[in-house]
Scaffold this motif. Structure first.
Motif, PDB file in Angstrom:
ATOM      1  N   LYS A 116     -21.897 -96.540  12.440  1.00 27.95           N
ATOM      2  CA  LYS A 116     -21.030 -95.918  13.450  1.00 27.95           C
ATOM      3  C   LYS A 116     -19.779 -95.323  12.824  1.00 27.95           C
ATOM      4  N   HIS A 117     -19.186 -96.021  11.826  1.00 30.19           N
ATOM      5  CA  HIS A 117     -17.992 -95.519  11.142  1.00 30.19           C
ATOM      6  C   HIS A 117     -18.242 -95.588   9.637  1.00 30.19           C
ATOM      7  N   PHE A 118     -17.995 -94.481   8.961  1.00 30.48           N
ATOM      8  CA  PHE A 118     -18.120 -94.464   7.494  1.00 30.48           C
ATOM      9  C   PHE A 118     -16.824 -93.883   6.939  1.00 30.48           C
ATOM     10  N   MET A 119     -15.981 -94.763   6.388  1.00 29.12           N
ATOM     11  CA  MET A 119     -14.629 -94.356   5.982  1.00 29.12           C
ATOM     12  C   MET A 119     -14.405 -94.660   4.499  1.00 29.12           C
ATOM     13  N   ILE A 120     -14.341 -93.603   3.695  1.00 27.34           N
ATOM     14  CA  ILE A 120     -13.980 -93.698   2.276  1.00 27.34           C
ATOM     15  C   ILE A 120     -12.648 -92.970   2.153  1.00 27.34           C
ATOM     16  N   GLU A 121     -11.564 -93.715   2.054  1.00 24.99           N
ATOM     17  CA  GLU A 121     -10.234 -93.128   2.221  1.00 24.99           C
ATOM     18  C   GLU A 121      -9.333 -93.367   1.011  1.00 24.99           C
ATOM     19  N   ASP A 122      -8.394 -92.438   0.814  1.00 23.46           N
ATOM     20  CA  ASP A 122      -7.376 -92.573  -0.242  1.00 23.46           C
ATOM     21  C   ASP A 122      -6.267 -93.471   0.303  1.00 23.46           C
ATOM     22  N   LEU A 123      -6.466 -94.748   0.209  1.00 27.91           N
ATOM     23  CA  LEU A 123      -5.550 -95.711   0.831  1.00 27.91           C
ATOM     24  C   LEU A 123      -4.237 -95.841   0.073  1.00 27.91           C
ATOM     25  N   GLN A 124      -4.268 -95.580  -1.231  1.00 30.67           N
ATOM     26  CA  GLN A 124      -3.036 -95.691  -2.013  1.00 30.67           C
ATOM     27  C   GLN A 124      -2.001 -94.670  -1.549  1.00 30.67           C
ATOM     28  N   SER A 125      -2.462 -93.483  -1.169  1.00 31.29           N
ATOM     29  CA  SER A 125      -1.531 -92.424  -0.751  1.00 31.29           C
ATOM     30  C   SER A 125      -0.803 -92.773   0.545  1.00 31.29           C
ATOM     31  N   THR A 126      -1.363 -93.682   1.326  1.00 28.47           N
ATOM     32  CA  THR A 126      -0.712 -94.094   2.580  1.00 28.47           C
ATOM     33  C   THR A 126       0.034 -95.409   2.423  1.00 28.47           C
ATOM     34  N   GLY A 127       0.180 -95.879   1.190  1.00 30.28           N
ATOM     35  CA  GLY A 127       0.859 -97.145   0.963  1.00 30.28           C
ATOM     36  C   GLY A 127       0.055 -98.317   1.487  1.00 30.28           C
ATOM     37  N   TYR A 128      -1.253 -98.134   1.544  1.00 30.00           N
ATOM     38  CA  TYR A 128      -2.185 -99.161   2.026  1.00 30.00           C
ATOM     39  C   TYR A 128      -1.895 -99.587   3.464  1.00 30.00           C
ATOM     40  N   ASP A 129      -1.463 -98.609   4.264  1.00 30.67           N
ATOM     41  CA  ASP A 129      -1.349 -98.836   5.708  1.00 30.67           C
ATOM     42  C   ASP A 129      -2.712 -98.496   6.299  1.00 30.67           C
ATOM     43  N   ILE A 130      -3.467 -99.510   6.661  1.00 30.49           N
ATOM     44  CA  ILE A 130      -4.858 -99.283   7.070  1.00 30.49           C
ATOM     45  C   ILE A 130      -5.068 -99.409   8.573  1.00 30.49           C
TER      46      ILE A 130
END
Length: 604
Positions: free
Chosen positions: A397-411
């Motif tokens: 249903k959800h497939f999320m491969i994200e650049d989490l470092q760029s958001t300061g790991y706000d998930i």
């Protein structure tokens, strides 16, 4: 890391004492010096013995220089000395030099020259123990060769009788049609029929139904007694006290113990670990592989430590046709189309595939989410998970491969998709149980998650942070959504209140059963031998080397390794299970579950 001798090299029993008696009739030898070298040789101090023998100018000193280098595994250097024994030397010295030279040629895979040399000794009288050993060794080589090795030896044979023996001894080791072709090639070689009994060979192949050809490749070959298997250990050298030093040292010590066990099981075979420093870059890894192939003529290589080094070594392994088993490297690009490279550590794609199978087939999950950090090792696992889960009929249903470092790991923006949905369900309203409204059914709102689980293969330095953030967000949402994760989920200590009653499943390549008698015996032996506790890397090293040596124990000829290892049955080691299932990557990924009962292997 100090190179350590595993066990004594199997020496050829040629009545060394006879050489002491022989000193009285050979004028040029300094008897005292030669006897000193001989004592060192008898005590297996071969390098020191060679230094003394080299300083002496006599046929027997030259002979024992060659024998010393043979015992050190320096076969080319041994040959260079043995060929210097002159034709004027006493026959006993010439014969032993020729026999030892054949031994060296065998270890160098120079089977044709070895057979030629042994054939020349075949009918010498009187029949000394050396001549008897020579004849036995000649027949053992014939029984050892693969079809490719046999073809090359046939082309190198100097004697018609050697060619005939190579063809006839192939019967039962090759299929019927190939055997017929070999006889035909023998006839085409132009050898006189008066020399070779073609009629006898034709009669042996008269009927295909009576031709004996074992179906199992392991039953067709046997190694000469006294064979030495040289196994390369390609590991980087680190300074003591550094974290990586313990990794390399543990692996190497594990290799040594596996070789020691092999040598104890096999009185007629010996395995030696040949260490070579790979450094930390591709150039030094290439040098290490070149050195192992040229100087040590290794039968197989264990290592290296890093995937980057393994890429360069893999190229050379294919060029030299030397099987390489990497114990730790888990790159998905390492073994592509390379028949000589095997990985004992399952790849990251294997972890994702295994977890998808566990989720869909065992946990009966149908609707799933995937959440991983972009450009991390877990990204590969995530794509593999999705592919396998969908193949098995599940819905991502959800497939999320994200650049989490760029958001300061706000998930939070991602984890809110895991929140339970508000669902209206019909329920009996207990307040409406009498009167005219007694049959009215009330409507309640409950929280229900449309997801069955989320796959979160977090890896790297940020893994612990991401695990904590994901669990916190799920706890705030009052969600008990099961989590499917990477090995990092099993390493990090998760407080019970943070787990929130949910089940957590993770994959792991390694597992130590602390209650296993075999594990405890290994730990005791390791501490006694090396004076320190056995690390997980020591067990990984042992399992990798033990697997390789057990396959050699079965096939006997190293040329068969690459064809047998990928279909070898399940190997259950100290810390890892290994089975390639027809591939070049270990497919035995373990799944564990964290629940109210603690961490336990998943039940299938």
């Amino acid at each position: 890391m100090n190179k350590q001798t595993v066990t004594t090299r199997l020496s050829i029993k040629l009545f060394i004492a006879s050489w002491v008696l022989f000193l009285g009739i050979t004028a040029p030898v300094k008897a005292q010096d030669f006897e000193e070298g001989l004592n060192l040789y008898k005590n297996q101090q071969f390098e020191e013995a060679a230094n003394i023998f080299q300083s002496l100018d006599s046929p027997e000193a030259i002979l024992f220089t060659g024998k010393s280098y043979y015992s050190l595994g320096e076969y080319l250097r041994a040959k260079s000395y043995l060929r210097q024994v002159s034709s004027d030397a006493p026959p006993e010295i010439q014969h032993e030099a020729q026999f030892t030279r054949a031994l060296a040629e065998f270890q160098l895979d120079q089977f044709g020259p070895a057979l030629n040399r042994l054939y020349e000794l075949k009918d010498i009288s009187p029949r000394t123990s050396l001549i008897n050993n020579s004849n036995t060794f000649y027949n053992e080589i014939l029984d050892y060769l693969t079809i490719a090795q046999r073809r090359k030896a046939f082309q190198e044979a100097d004697f018609a009788e050697v060619q005939k023996d190579l063809v006839q001894s192939a019967f039962g080791k090759v299929d019927f049609q190939t055997a017929k072709i070999l006889v035909g090639e023998l006839k085409k070689s132009g050898i006189s029929t008066g020399t070779i009994a073609y009629q006898e060979l034709d009669q042996m192949l008269a009927d295909s139904l009576t031709y004996n050809y074992p179906p199992s490749i392991e039953n067709r070959f046997s190694a000469p007694r006294g064979i030495v298997y040289d196994i390369g250990a390609a590991l980087p050298r680190f300074k003591p006290g550094t974290p990586d030093f313990g990794v390399s040292q543990g692996l190497f010590h594990g290799y040594l113990m596996a070789a020691e066990d092999f040598n104890q099981r096999n009185a007629g075979k010996k395995a030696f670990i040949r260490y070579q420093n790979t450094g930390a870059d591709m150039d030094s890894a290439g040098y290490a592989m070149n050195h192992l192939a040229w100087s040590n003529n290794v039968d197989a290589v264990l290592g290296p430590l890093f995937s980057e080094s393994a890429l360069r070594m893999a190229q050379l392994a294919e060029q030299y046709q030397v099987p390489m088993l990497a114990p730790l490297a888990n790159s998905d690009s390492l073994n592509v189309d390379n028949p000589y490279v095997f990985q004992a550590n399952p790849t990251l794609a294997s972890h994702g595939r295994k977890m998808a199978q566990h989720a869909v087939q065992n946990l009966k999950m149908d609707t799933l989410a995937v959440f991983a950090e972009k450009n991390s090792l877990g990204e590969t696992s995530a794509y593999s998970f999705r592919k396998e889960a969908e193949r098995l009929g599940a819905h991502i249903k959800h497939f999320m491969i994200e650049d989490l470092q760029s958001t300061g790991y706000d998930i939070t923006d991602y984890t809110q998709r895991f929140a339970p949905d508000t669902v209206a369900v019909k329920a009996t309203n207990q307040r409406l149980t009498s009167g005219p409204n007694r049959n009215i059914v009330g409507v309640d709102s409950v929280l229900k998650n449309s997801l069955d689980g989320v796959y979160a293969p977090f890896t790297g330095q940020a893994a612990s942070t991401l695990i904590d953030l994901l669990l916190t967000d799920l706890q705030v949402m009052n969600s008990k959504l099961p989590i499917l994760g990477s090995a990092e989920w099993g390493v990090i200590e998760i407080p019970e209140e943070r787990r929130g009653g949910r089940s957590i499943h993770f994959t792991e390549s390694y597992y130590i059963n602390s209650k296993s008698p075999r594990v405890n015996q290994f730990r005791e032996r390791y501490k006694e031998q090396f004076g320190q506790e056995a690390s997980r890397f020591a067990m990984i090293g042992y399992d990798s080397a033990d697997l390789l040596l057990r396959i050699l124990e079965r096939v006997e000829n190293p040329a068969l390794l690459k064809d047998v290892i990928k279909d070898y049955p399940l190997y259950e080691g100290l810390i890892s299970n290994i089975r390639f299932n027809g591939t070049h990557v270990n497919q035995e990924v373990k799944v564990f579950t964290i629940s109210d009962q603690g961490v336990q292997p998943a039940v299938y």
